[in-house]
Design a protein around this motif. Structure first.
Motif, PDB file in Angstrom:
ATOM      1  N   LEU A 220       0.835  -1.206   0.000  1.00  9.73           N
ATOM      2  CA  LEU A 220       0.000   0.000   0.000  1.00  9.73           C
ATOM      3  C   LEU A 220       0.871   1.258   0.000  1.00  9.73           C
ATOM      4  O   LEU A 220       1.864   1.324   0.735  1.00  9.73           O
ATOM      5  N   PRO A 221       0.512   2.280  -0.780  1.00 11.08           N
ATOM      6  CA  PRO A 221       1.350   3.481  -0.860  1.00 11.08           C
ATOM      7  C   PRO A 221       1.394   4.290   0.422  1.00 11.08           C
ATOM      8  O   PRO A 221       2.365   4.994   0.676  1.00 11.08           O
ATOM      9  N   LEU A 244      -2.934  -0.351  -5.163  1.00  8.27           N
ATOM     10  CA  LEU A 244      -3.423   1.006  -5.381  1.00  8.27           C
ATOM     11  C   LEU A 244      -4.821   1.213  -4.797  1.00  8.27           C
ATOM     12  O   LEU A 244      -5.778   0.591  -5.250  1.00  8.27           O
ATOM     13  N   PRO A 245      -4.979   2.114  -3.806  1.00 11.16           N
ATOM     14  CA  PRO A 245      -6.308   2.350  -3.222  1.00 11.16           C
ATOM     15  C   PRO A 245      -7.229   3.057  -4.208  1.00 11.16           C
ATOM     16  O   PRO A 245      -6.830   4.003  -4.882  1.00 11.16           O
ATOM     17  N   LEU A 271      -4.446  11.872 -11.902  1.00  8.66           N
ATOM     18  CA  LEU A 271      -3.181  11.412 -12.476  1.00  8.66           C
ATOM     19  C   LEU A 271      -1.995  11.790 -11.593  1.00  8.66           C
ATOM     20  O   LEU A 271      -1.045  11.003 -11.461  1.00  8.66           O
ATOM     21  N   GLU A 272      -2.051  12.969 -10.988  1.00 15.43           N
ATOM     22  CA  GLU A 272      -0.961  13.361 -10.094  1.00 15.43           C
ATOM     23  C   GLU A 272      -0.937  12.476  -8.851  1.00 15.43           C
ATOM     24  O   GLU A 272       0.130  12.077  -8.370  1.00 15.43           O
ATOM     25  N   THR A 273      -2.112  12.138  -8.317  1.00 13.40           N
ATOM     26  CA  THR A 273      -2.182  11.224  -7.170  1.00 13.40           C
ATOM     27  C   THR A 273      -1.633   9.857  -7.540  1.00 13.40           C
ATOM     28  O   THR A 273      -0.882   9.244  -6.776  1.00 13.40           O
ATOM     29  N   ASN A 277       1.676   7.927  -5.926  1.00 11.93           N
ATOM     30  CA  ASN A 277       1.596   6.562  -5.397  1.00 11.93           C
ATOM     31  C   ASN A 277       2.650   5.666  -6.038  1.00 11.93           C
ATOM     32  O   ASN A 277       3.330   4.892  -5.351  1.00 11.93           O
ATOM     33  N   LEU A 278       2.772   5.733  -7.354  1.00  8.31           N
ATOM     34  CA  LEU A 278       3.740   4.895  -8.058  1.00  8.31           C
ATOM     35  C   LEU A 278       5.167   5.214  -7.616  1.00  8.31           C
ATOM     36  O   LEU A 278       6.006   4.309  -7.507  1.00  8.31           O
TER      37      LEU A 278
END
Length: 409
Positions: A220-221, A244-245, A271-273, A277-278
């Protein structure tokens, strides 16, 4: 005729007044000679003082800017707008809020969440009916670490946290419509085992890795030990995914946690979120969804997600938390490496039940050549896998998740 000789004129001595005027002239000349150099000196002195003052003021301003940075500037001038380079998705006006560099500790200052009436836990596979949530099972839906430990607990439930919730109206059995694939060179079907929700317990992660290094871990991020665990697993040659939540249908009664992708996010913010996370978990090879029974049914949002995954050469495995998931069609559109889970191993944290789910996983793999099972860091799951893996290795080959995904299209 006699010539008269001119008398020599003898200059007359100056009178008293002439002497006074002469003294005054000399005195004035002397004063002028003394005053000239004095005024020039004072002017030079003033110029030097001004230069020194300007130098000190400029130096002080430079030092203040260096040490204080943006603290003295307006917030609006130091916060960049979130922009996306993807054509057609950029919306520069109005500016979006910035995201934190690091996510907060999961569960911190978060009130207890209760499920909607009739909420079901993870569904079982095959022809079995979904598992209803027993009364009192949910005391708190959002997992949080206990102080002083890395373990994840749910209030009132000891070592049985609830990691996932699904579509409350349907039992989720994804089924397999694809043609059987060719078995491995040794004739054994391929089985990928994924352990979700890693990042809270370092000892538990290492325990699963010690069972078989081909077991894939999904982190989890927003987890407190996500980076540490990812680095430790990487040196052991364990494959790592991002868990990915995503928004579930039960939100806001059920909170998917830090870094979640929500259905009402503007494209740039979503997309920024996702990118944050990635970037938060190192060494990832692919992604699967945490919750997401709402978001995975929205094709526009899933296409936005898969645009980024395709650019980063990451695969996606649909955890299948919703009957009408749009992950498959969206993956085909982008020709993204994709697969769907077949069995959840530990809906019930009992050794007999988990053993039965592993047997179902073997049957699916024998019919189709591959199968994907997803479990969670429960003590019962660890204990069961430790007991049955020797027998499991005789019937299937345990492989990393990346080895069972296929290019869609």
């Amino acid at each position: 005729m006699a010539v008269k000789k001119k008398k020599k004129e003898v200059p007359s001595s100056p009178g008293p007044k002439a002497k006074v005027r002469k003294k005054r002239r000399k005195k004035t000349e002397n004063v002028s000679k003394e005053a000239g150099p004095s005024i020039a000196f004072e002017l030079k002195k003033a110029v030097v003082i001004m230069v020194v003052l300007v130098f000190f003021i400029a130096s002080a301003a430079i030092l203040a800017d260096f040490y204080l940075g943006d603290q003295g500037r307006p917030i609006s001038s130091s916060v960049p707008e979130i922009m996306d380079s993807t054509p057609g998705l950029s919306t520069p006006d109005p500016p979006l809020p910035t995201l934190p560099e690091t996510f907060p500790d999961p569960g911190a200052d978060m009130p207890a969440k209760r499920p909607l009436p009739g909420l079901r836990q993870k569904s079982v596979t095959g022809s079995q009916n979904p598992v209803d949530t027993p009364p009192g099972f949910f005391e708190e839906i959002h997992p949080r670490p206990v102080a002083g430990k890395g373990r994840v607990h749910t209030a009132g439930q000891g070592d049985n946290p609830v990691y996932e919730v699904f579509d409350q109206e349907h039992g989720i059995s994804p089924g397999r419509a694809d043609a059987p694939s060719t078995p491995a060179g040794d004739g054994l079907p391929l089985v990928a085992l994924i352990i979700d929700d890693m990042g809270f317990d370092k000892a538990m992660a290492m325990a699963f890795a010690n069972l078989d290094s081909h077991i894939t871990m999904a982190i989890l991020p927003g987890s407190p030990f996500g980076k540490v665990i990812a680095n430790r697993l990487y040196v052991r040659d364990v494959e790592i995914m991002l868990h990915l939540p995503m928004e579930p249908v039960q939100y806001p009664e059920v909170d998917p946690g830090p870094g979640a992708l929500m259905a009402d996010m503007p494209p740039d913010l979503l997309l920024e979120t996702l990118r944050r996370n990635l970037d938060s978990i190192p060494h990832i090879k692919g992604v699967n969804n945490h919750m997401g029974s709402r978001l995975t049914t929205l094709s526009d949002q899933m296409r936005q997600v898969f645009t980024v995954l395709k650019k980063r050469d990451l695969f996606f495995i649909d955890s299948v938390t919703a009957v009408h998931s749009m992950c498959g069609p969206s993956a085909r559109l982008f020709k993204l490496a994709f697969a769907r889970r077949d069995v959840f191993l530990d809906n019930i944290q009992e050794q007999d039940y988990i053993t039965g789910q592993l047997q179902e996983l073997i049957r699916i793999s024998q019919r189709h050549g591959t199968a994907i099972g997803i479990g969670h860091p429960y003590p019962a799951t660890l204990k069961t896998l430790k007991a049955v893996l020797p027998e499991l290795h005789k019937k299937v080959r345990i492989v990393r998740a990346s080895e069972v995904v296929r290019a869609s299209g």
